[in-house]
Write a protein that holds these residues in place. Structure first.
Motif, PDB file in Angstrom:
ATOM      1  N   THR A  15      46.210  42.623  52.540  1.00 20.20           N
ATOM      2  CA  THR A  15      46.817  43.820  53.138  1.00 20.20           C
ATOM      3  C   THR A  15      47.645  44.580  52.099  1.00 20.20           C
ATOM      4  O   THR A  15      48.200  45.633  52.400  1.00 20.20           O
ATOM      5  CB  THR A  15      47.731  43.434  54.316  1.00 20.20           C
ATOM      6  OG1 THR A  15      48.683  42.462  53.827  1.00 20.20           O
ATOM      7  CG2 THR A  15      46.958  42.827  55.465  1.00 20.20           C
ATOM      8  N   PHE A  17      48.774  46.227  48.153  1.00 22.30           N
ATOM      9  CA  PHE A  17      48.328  47.291  47.230  1.00 22.30           C
ATOM     10  C   PHE A  17      47.115  46.835  46.402  1.00 22.30           C
ATOM     11  O   PHE A  17      46.089  47.526  46.352  1.00 22.30           O
ATOM     12  CB  PHE A  17      49.530  47.632  46.329  1.00 22.30           C
ATOM     13  CG  PHE A  17      49.247  48.431  45.099  1.00 22.30           C
ATOM     14  CD1 PHE A  17      48.587  49.650  45.152  1.00 22.30           C
ATOM     15  CD2 PHE A  17      49.685  47.973  43.850  1.00 22.30           C
ATOM     16  CE1 PHE A  17      48.356  50.384  43.996  1.00 22.30           C
ATOM     17  CE2 PHE A  17      49.467  48.701  42.701  1.00 22.30           C
ATOM     18  CZ  PHE A  17      48.790  49.903  42.768  1.00 22.30           C
ATOM     19  N   ILE A  18      47.198  45.669  45.791  1.00 19.86           N
ATOM     20  CA  ILE A  18      46.100  45.191  44.941  1.00 19.86           C
ATOM     21  C   ILE A  18      45.002  44.545  45.785  1.00 19.86           C
ATOM     22  O   ILE A  18      43.812  44.833  45.608  1.00 19.86           O
ATOM     23  CB  ILE A  18      46.630  44.167  43.898  1.00 19.86           C
ATOM     24  CG1 ILE A  18      47.659  44.816  42.963  1.00 19.86           C
ATOM     25  CG2 ILE A  18      45.471  43.562  43.102  1.00 19.86           C
ATOM     26  CD1 ILE A  18      47.105  45.888  42.059  1.00 19.86           C
ATOM     27  N   ARG A  38      48.313  37.463  57.202  1.00 22.31           N
ATOM     28  CA  ARG A  38      49.506  36.876  57.822  1.00 22.31           C
ATOM     29  C   ARG A  38      49.781  37.584  59.141  1.00 22.31           C
ATOM     30  O   ARG A  38      50.003  38.799  59.148  1.00 22.31           O
ATOM     31  CB  ARG A  38      50.664  37.089  56.851  1.00 22.31           C
ATOM     32  CG  ARG A  38      51.926  36.425  57.250  1.00 22.31           C
ATOM     33  CD  ARG A  38      52.829  36.348  56.072  1.00 22.31           C
ATOM     34  NE  ARG A  38      53.239  37.646  55.557  1.00 22.31           N
ATOM     35  CZ  ARG A  38      54.411  37.854  54.968  1.00 22.31           C
ATOM     36  NH1 ARG A  38      55.249  36.862  54.824  1.00 22.31           N
ATOM     37  NH2 ARG A  38      54.735  39.038  54.511  1.00 22.31           N
ATOM     38  N   ASP A  59      49.583  31.738  56.741  1.00 24.88           N
ATOM     39  CA  ASP A  59      50.786  32.093  56.002  1.00 24.88           C
ATOM     40  C   ASP A  59      50.931  31.062  54.889  1.00 24.88           C
ATOM     41  O   ASP A  59      50.771  29.859  55.149  1.00 24.88           O
ATOM     42  CB  ASP A  59      51.989  32.026  56.960  1.00 24.88           C
ATOM     43  CG  ASP A  59      53.238  32.611  56.349  1.00 24.88           C
ATOM     44  OD1 ASP A  59      53.507  32.326  55.166  1.00 24.88           O
ATOM     45  OD2 ASP A  59      53.951  33.348  57.048  1.00 24.88           O
ATOM     46  N   LEU A  60      51.208  31.505  53.687  1.00 26.66           N
ATOM     47  CA  LEU A  60      51.311  30.552  52.577  1.00 26.66           C
ATOM     48  C   LEU A  60      52.527  29.637  52.733  1.00 26.66           C
ATOM     49  O   LEU A  60      52.645  28.638  52.030  1.00 26.66           O
ATOM     50  CB  LEU A  60      51.376  31.287  51.235  1.00 26.66           C
ATOM     51  CG  LEU A  60      50.145  32.117  50.859  1.00 26.66           C
ATOM     52  CD1 LEU A  60      50.217  32.564  49.412  1.00 26.66           C
ATOM     53  CD2 LEU A  60      48.846  31.366  51.103  1.00 26.66           C
ATOM     54  N   HIS A  81      53.405  38.128  46.825  1.00 27.82           N
ATOM     55  CA  HIS A  81      54.808  37.903  46.434  1.00 27.82           C
ATOM     56  C   HIS A  81      55.646  38.022  47.689  1.00 27.82           C
ATOM     57  O   HIS A  81      55.179  38.571  48.693  1.00 27.82           O
ATOM     58  CB  HIS A  81      55.265  38.919  45.377  1.00 27.82           C
ATOM     59  CG  HIS A  81      55.348  40.305  45.945  1.00 27.82           C
ATOM     60  ND1 HIS A  81      56.409  40.715  46.732  1.00 27.82           N
ATOM     61  CD2 HIS A  81      54.484  41.349  45.912  1.00 27.82           C
ATOM     62  CE1 HIS A  81      56.192  41.959  47.124  1.00 27.82           C
ATOM     63  NE2 HIS A  81      55.024  42.366  46.651  1.00 27.82           N
ATOM     64  N   LEU A 120      47.526  37.292  39.722  1.00 29.89           N
ATOM     65  CA  LEU A 120      48.074  38.464  39.021  1.00 29.89           C
ATOM     66  C   LEU A 120      49.597  38.376  39.052  1.00 29.89           C
ATOM     67  O   LEU A 120      50.217  38.500  40.111  1.00 29.89           O
ATOM     68  CB  LEU A 120      47.607  39.756  39.722  1.00 29.89           C
ATOM     69  CG  LEU A 120      48.127  41.063  39.129  1.00 29.89           C
ATOM     70  CD1 LEU A 120      47.671  41.250  37.679  1.00 29.89           C
ATOM     71  CD2 LEU A 120      47.653  42.250  39.976  1.00 29.89           C
ATOM     72  N   ARG A 137      57.841  35.275  38.901  1.00 30.95           N
ATOM     73  CA  ARG A 137      56.395  35.511  38.684  1.00 30.95           C
ATOM     74  C   ARG A 137      55.836  34.498  37.664  1.00 30.95           C
ATOM     75  O   ARG A 137      54.725  34.024  37.791  1.00 30.95           O
ATOM     76  CB  ARG A 137      56.163  36.941  38.177  1.00 30.95           C
ATOM     77  CG  ARG A 137      56.474  38.069  39.142  1.00 30.95           C
ATOM     78  CD  ARG A 137      55.518  38.158  40.307  1.00 30.95           C
ATOM     79  NE  ARG A 137      55.795  37.224  41.363  1.00 30.95           N
ATOM     80  CZ  ARG A 137      54.948  36.851  42.302  1.00 30.95           C
ATOM     81  NH1 ARG A 137      53.734  37.314  42.332  1.00 30.95           N
ATOM     82  NH2 ARG A 137      55.282  35.997  43.228  1.00 30.95           N
TER      83      ARG A 137
HETATM   84  N1  LIG Z   1      52.416  46.508  42.155  1.00 26.47           N
HETATM   85  C1  LIG Z   1      52.643  46.379  40.856  1.00 26.47           C
HETATM   86  O1  LIG Z   1      52.987  47.368  40.146  1.00 26.47           O
HETATM   87  C2  LIG Z   1      52.457  45.015  40.208  1.00 26.47           C
HETATM   88  C3  LIG Z   1      52.720  44.915  38.838  1.00 26.47           C
HETATM   89  C4  LIG Z   1      52.523  43.685  38.206  1.00 26.47           C
HETATM   90  C5  LIG Z   1      52.102  42.594  38.936  1.00 26.47           C
HETATM   91  N2  LIG Z   1      51.876  42.704  40.281  1.00 26.47           N
HETATM   92  C6  LIG Z   1      51.463  41.500  41.014  1.00 26.47           C
HETATM   93  O2  LIG Z   1      50.340  41.764  41.822  1.00 26.47           O
HETATM   94  C7  LIG Z   1      50.359  40.884  42.954  1.00 26.47           C
HETATM   95  C8  LIG Z   1      50.107  41.698  44.208  1.00 26.47           C
HETATM   96  O3  LIG Z   1      51.152  42.663  44.317  1.00 26.47           O
HETATM   97  P1  LIG Z   1      51.047  43.952  45.263  1.00 26.47           P
HETATM   98  O4  LIG Z   1      51.689  45.074  44.533  1.00 26.47           O
HETATM   99  O5  LIG Z   1      49.668  44.093  45.788  1.00 26.47           O
HETATM  100  O6  LIG Z   1      52.015  43.506  46.435  1.00 26.47           O
HETATM  101  P2  LIG Z   1      52.119  44.042  47.954  1.00 26.47           P
HETATM  102  O7  LIG Z   1      51.421  45.336  48.118  1.00 26.47           O
HETATM  103  O8  LIG Z   1      53.565  43.994  48.308  1.00 26.47           O
HETATM  104  O9  LIG Z   1      51.327  42.940  48.775  1.00 26.47           O
HETATM  105  C9  LIG Z   1      51.848  41.632  48.896  1.00 26.47           C
HETATM  106  C10 LIG Z   1      50.901  40.838  49.772  1.00 26.47           C
HETATM  107  O10 LIG Z   1      51.412  39.506  49.908  1.00 26.47           O
HETATM  108  C11 LIG Z   1      51.272  39.122  51.267  1.00 26.47           C
HETATM  109  N3  LIG Z   1      52.215  38.037  51.569  1.00 26.47           N
HETATM  110  C12 LIG Z   1      53.547  38.005  51.338  1.00 26.47           C
HETATM  111  N4  LIG Z   1      54.057  36.820  51.730  1.00 26.47           N
HETATM  112  C13 LIG Z   1      53.014  36.087  52.222  1.00 26.47           C
HETATM  113  C14 LIG Z   1      52.908  34.799  52.780  1.00 26.47           C
HETATM  114  N5  LIG Z   1      53.975  33.993  52.942  1.00 26.47           N
HETATM  115  N6  LIG Z   1      51.685  34.354  53.195  1.00 26.47           N
HETATM  116  C15 LIG Z   1      50.598  35.142  53.058  1.00 26.47           C
HETATM  117  N7  LIG Z   1      50.637  36.407  52.528  1.00 26.47           N
HETATM  118  C16 LIG Z   1      51.840  36.861  52.114  1.00 26.47           C
HETATM  119  C17 LIG Z   1      51.582  40.400  52.013  1.00 26.47           C
HETATM  120  O11 LIG Z   1      51.157  40.276  53.347  1.00 26.47           O
HETATM  121  P3  LIG Z   1      51.844  41.131  54.555  1.00 26.47           P
HETATM  122  O12 LIG Z   1      51.034  42.395  54.655  1.00 26.47           O
HETATM  123  O13 LIG Z   1      51.698  40.234  55.719  1.00 26.47           O
HETATM  124  O14 LIG Z   1      53.269  41.384  54.178  1.00 26.47           O
HETATM  125  C18 LIG Z   1      50.763  41.406  51.198  1.00 26.47           C
HETATM  126  O15 LIG Z   1      49.397  41.355  51.571  1.00 26.47           O
HETATM  127  C19 LIG Z   1      51.717  40.185  42.935  1.00 26.47           C
HETATM  128  O16 LIG Z   1      51.569  38.888  42.414  1.00 26.47           O
HETATM  129  C20 LIG Z   1      52.546  41.032  41.978  1.00 26.47           C
HETATM  130  O17 LIG Z   1      53.530  40.303  41.290  1.00 26.47           O
HETATM  131  C21 LIG Z   1      52.034  43.902  40.936  1.00 26.47           C
END
Ligand SMILES: NC(=O)c1ccc[n+]([C@@H]2O[C@H](COP(=O)([O-])OP(=O)(O)OC[C@H]3O[C@@H](n4cnc5c(N)ncnc54)[C@H](OP(=O)(O)O)[C@@H]3O)[C@@H](O)[C@H]2O)c1
Length: 328
Positions: A15, A17-18, A38, A59-60, A81, A120, A137
């Motif tokens: 759900t 961004f990535i 989740r 849920d993790l 995260h 990632l 991270r």
């Molecule tokens: N965005 C950036 O600029 C960036 C940069 C560098 C690295 N990253 C890395 O890329 C990865 C993905 O980031 P993102 O930007 O896509 O984050 P995001 O949009 O905030 O998405 C986070 C995801 O994690 C899920 N989640 C959180 N807690 C959970 C749990 N306990 N059990 C199952 N699912 C859970 C969320 O689900 P819900 O929808 O239920 O909340 C959501 O699908 C991360 O590891 C981040 O560190 C991102």
């Protein structure tokens, strides 16, 4: 479960961004995918996929649900995260949640015999007075690498794409504020990367067995300070902006200020803002030999993100236009 029809790839965080974007990339290649969602979230996709992914709710932080989600899976993407929340205590609790989630995942992966994990994470060195977000991270990367599944850890700085937390913070600040006095961290160096390139690396890691059991830094073609990036955004949008760093501007103060100006919750802004003091530049570029890509320039990445924002749910604030500088 029929091995010819069972999904072989699990996407956690579908759900996000990535994760959401990765589903389309995997679908283009006809991979069979299962998504861990989740509750009470749902997987709302902007456009249908050719191959409908299987959805499992879990849920993790709930070990049993991970085992069920991993049943029959060979490769799992870890794109999760735990940052979020509004109170200061909630903001600080993400490290413990992320530690537990990663450990639960490795335990379950070992039990079911998962072969590979692709994670990632973030750039930033432990020695550089690293923020709690970036340290967390790195810790997650170590935990995921500690099990029997071979982990590929990709480390990225801020990712430029519509809906990414870092990009959205920048977008709202530059769109809304003609004059910006910022903390000195705006002069920290970083190597942002376009979301399209991140997705290519994520899929490339799946298709390139040599990336298993290894860590790679991934970055765009330019090393820029955050002020450079914000000025580039303003230039691409044709906006006149004055942006400068001033001393004695504390992270907590800037967090509340940024959370007021942007729709990004303070529980995400605080750890990200704290992380900006840590240089986020690739230490090496071995990935380029294993997964050769045309790296996208940041002004082009900003334009791509703006074009997507215009079509998508994140409507821009002002009359849109995107001016790419001329390279002649
Ligand atoms: N965005 C950036 O600029 C960036 C940069 C560098 C690295 N990253 C890395 O890329 C990865 C993905 O980031 P993102 O930007 O896509 O984050 P995001 O949009 O905030 O998405 C986070 C995801 O994690 C899920 N989640 C959180 N807690 C959970 C749990 N306990 N059990 C199952 N699912 C859970 C969320 O689900 P819900 O929808 O239920 O909340 C959501 O699908 C991360 O590891 C981040 O560190 C991102």
């Amino acid at each position: 479960m029929n091995p010819t029809t069972s999904p072989r790839i699990l996407v956690t965080g579908p759900t996000g961004f990535i994760g959401k974007r990765l589903l389309y990339k995997l679908d283009e290649k006809d991979h069979r995918v299962r998504c861990l969602v989740r509750p009470p979230e749902e997987l709302n996709l902007a456009a249908p996929l050719n191959n409908k992914p299987e959805i499992v709710y879990g849920d993790l932080l709930d070990p049993d649900s991970i085992e069920k989600a991993l049943d029959g899976i060979e490769v799992a993407y870890y794109l999760v995260h735990s940052m979020g929340g509004k109170s200061f205590r909630e903001m600080k609790a993400f490290e413990e949640r992320d530690r537990k989630a990663a450990q639960n995942f490795v335990n379950a992966a070992d039990k079911v015999g998962l072969k590979r994990i692709i994670y990632l994470g973030g750039l930033g060195e432990m020695a550089d007075n690293i923020s709690s977000h970036l340290a967390s991270r790195q810790e997650v990367g170590k935990i995921l690498s500690s099990g029997r599944a071979k982990a590929t850890v990709l480390r990225a700085a801020v990712i430029i794409g519509a809906g990414g937390a870092g990009f959205e913070i920048m977008r709202y600040l530059v769109e809304r504020l003609p004059i910006m006095l910022c903390p000195k961290w705006i002069y920290t160096r970083s190597q942002p990367i376009a979301v399209e390139n991140v997705l290519d690396y994520l899929v490339g890691a799946l298709e390139t067995p040599e990336t298993a059991a290894d860590t790679f830094d991934i970055g765009g073609p330019e090393v820029l300070s955050y002020v450079d990036l914000m000025r580039m955004y303003a230039r691409v949008r044709g906006l006149k902006r004055i942006i400068m760093g001033v001393p004695f501007f504390y992270t907590l103060l800037s967090t509340y200020w940024v959370a007021l100006i942007t729709p990004v919750p303070s529980g995400i802004v605080f750890p990200l803002a704290e992380g900006l003091r840590t240089p986020a530049v690739c230490r090496e570029n071995r990935i380029q030999a294993l997964i050769p890509l045309q790296l996208i320039n940041m002004d082009q990445a900003i334009c791509n993100a703006l074009a997507e924002e215009e079509k998508g749910p994140g409507k821009l604030l002002s009359q849109q236009s995107c001016f790419l500088p001329s390279y002649d």
